[in-house]
Design a protein around this motif. Structure first.
Motif, short mmCIF file in Angstrom:
data_model
loop_
_atom_site.label_atom_id
_atom_site.label_comp_id
_atom_site.label_asym_id
_atom_site.label_seq_id
_atom_site.Cartn_x
_atom_site.Cartn_y
_atom_site.Cartn_z
N GLU A 21 -13.35 2.99 -1.59
CA GLU A 21 -13.36 2.88 -3.05
C GLU A 21 -12.03 2.33 -3.55
O GLU A 21 -11.99 1.52 -4.50
CB GLU A 21 -13.63 4.25 -3.66
CG GLU A 21 -13.79 4.25 -5.18
CD GLU A 21 -15.04 3.52 -5.65
OE1 GLU A 21 -15.03 3.06 -6.82
OE2 GLU A 21 -16.01 3.40 -4.87
N ALA A 22 -10.93 2.73 -2.91
CA ALA A 22 -9.60 2.30 -3.34
C ALA A 22 -9.31 0.84 -2.99
O ALA A 22 -8.52 0.19 -3.67
CB ALA A 22 -8.55 3.20 -2.71
N ASP A 133 -7.65 11.82 -3.67
CA ASP A 133 -7.55 10.69 -4.60
C ASP A 133 -6.14 10.12 -4.63
O ASP A 133 -5.94 8.90 -4.69
CB ASP A 133 -7.98 11.11 -6.01
CG ASP A 133 -7.19 12.32 -6.54
OD1 ASP A 133 -6.61 13.07 -5.73
OD2 ASP A 133 -7.15 12.50 -7.77
N ALA A 136 -5.54 8.15 -1.39
CA ALA A 136 -6.21 6.85 -1.43
C ALA A 136 -5.45 5.87 -2.31
O ALA A 136 -5.33 4.68 -1.98
CB ALA A 136 -7.65 7.02 -1.93
N LEU A 137 -4.91 6.35 -3.42
CA LEU A 137 -4.13 5.49 -4.30
C LEU A 137 -2.85 5.04 -3.61
O LEU A 137 -2.44 3.88 -3.73
CB LEU A 137 -3.82 6.23 -5.60
CG LEU A 137 -3.01 5.46 -6.66
CD1 LEU A 137 -3.69 4.13 -7.00
CD2 LEU A 137 -2.84 6.30 -7.92
N ARG A 140 -3.71 2.40 -1.20
CA ARG A 140 -3.97 1.16 -1.91
C ARG A 140 -2.66 0.44 -2.24
O ARG A 140 -2.57 -0.79 -2.14
CB ARG A 140 -4.76 1.45 -3.19
CG ARG A 140 -4.98 0.22 -4.09
CD ARG A 140 -5.58 0.63 -5.43
NE ARG A 140 -5.56 -0.49 -6.37
CZ ARG A 140 -6.55 -1.35 -6.54
NH1 ARG A 140 -7.66 -1.25 -5.81
NH2 ARG A 140 -6.46 -2.33 -7.41
N HIS A 168 -0.46 12.59 -7.08
CA HIS A 168 0.21 11.29 -6.97
C HIS A 168 1.58 11.30 -7.62
O HIS A 168 2.54 10.71 -7.10
CB HIS A 168 -0.67 10.19 -7.60
CG HIS A 168 -0.13 8.81 -7.39
ND1 HIS A 168 0.65 8.17 -8.32
CD2 HIS A 168 -0.24 7.96 -6.33
CE1 HIS A 168 0.98 6.97 -7.87
NE2 HIS A 168 0.46 6.82 -6.66
#
Length: 254
Positions: A21-22, A133, A136-137, A140, A168
């Motif tokens: 998704e990322a 999340d 994953a960020l 990315r 994050h």
């Protein structure tokens, strides 16, 4: 740009779903991952059994084999092209220090590296997928840098990345460090099966032995996502001269 995405936790694992998704709007991302969990399979290839590729409803392709099988098959015929980057993960738990020898996550990335494709293995430091999340960020951000700065056109390289399980905003900057070391693994666990046979379970990984400043263990504990460049050459270059001299003394040597 084209990315091949794999893992060792299986194609349905939250880590690979979040990573896809990322990355999906950064490049054309193809997923070829194991059908089932293949943790600690390292670089193992399946040579004496057939491998089958199936496609899930979300388009992910999965293989009844190891992480290295998935990348090997993808690069030697399944895709029909060579991707710009191989990405593996996000693994459910750390791959730091000695873990990298056994890791299927690293094994998948290394298979890409062995075929001349730059590769990155991503892992979260703790199991359980907390703050996935954020991981994953962070992944990315690194992949974006690699693609935008055309680091994929160079000689192949292999990065091992471990991301602390933090929000994050609490994650610090990436830190490049060497691998630490672990103590020996915990004792094997023996049990008796319902049929009366003794069965054994491999014990857990040992605690950190070398977690000094400069290691992946130390940096991750401070909240830094860690980057460790890896290589495959296992030659003990410092010992070559000694063993050359020793070999010359072996009876029958000429």
């Amino acid at each position: 740009m084209k990315i091949l995405l794999s893992n060792d936790d299986g194609y349905q694992a939250p880590g690979i779903v979040a990573l896809h998704e990322a990355l999906k709007d950064l490049a054309e991302v193809e997923v070829v991952a194991p059908e089932h969990n293949n943790s600690a399979k390292s670089n193992a290839l399946t040579l004496h059994a057939p491998l089958y590729v199936n496609t899930a409803a979300n388009g992910f392709r999965y293989v009844n084999g190891t992480p290295a099988d998935c990348v090997h098959i993808a690069l030697t015929g399944l895709l029909g092209y060579t991707p710009d980057l191989v990405v593996s993960g996000i693994n459910n738990g750390a791959n730091m220090g000695d873990d990298t020898i056994y890791s299927g996550t690293v094994g998948a990335a290394m298979e890409g590296y062995l075929f001349g494709v730059p590769a990155i293995a991503f892992s979260q430091v703790q199991k359980g997928w907390s703050h996935l999340d954020a991981a994953a960020l962070k992944a990315r951000e690194l992949v974006t840098y690699v693609l935008e700065h055309q680091r994929t056109g160079e000689a192949p390289w292999l990065l091992n990345v471990n991301i602390p399980n933090l929000p994050h905003e609490e994650l610090k900057a990436f830190k490049v460090c060497r691998l630490g070391r672990r103590h020996a693994a915990e004792k094997v666990i023996s049990q008796t099966s319902p049929r009366g046979d003794v069965m054994y379970w491999i014990g857990g990984a040992g605690p950190a032995k070398d977690d000094a400043e400069g290691t992946d263990f130390h940096a991750a504990l401070q909240g830094h996502p860690t980057i460790t460049p890896l290589k495959v050459d296992l030659t003990d270059h410092d010992a070559l001269r000694y063993w050359s001299q020793a070999a010359a003394q072996v009876p029958g040597a000429k």
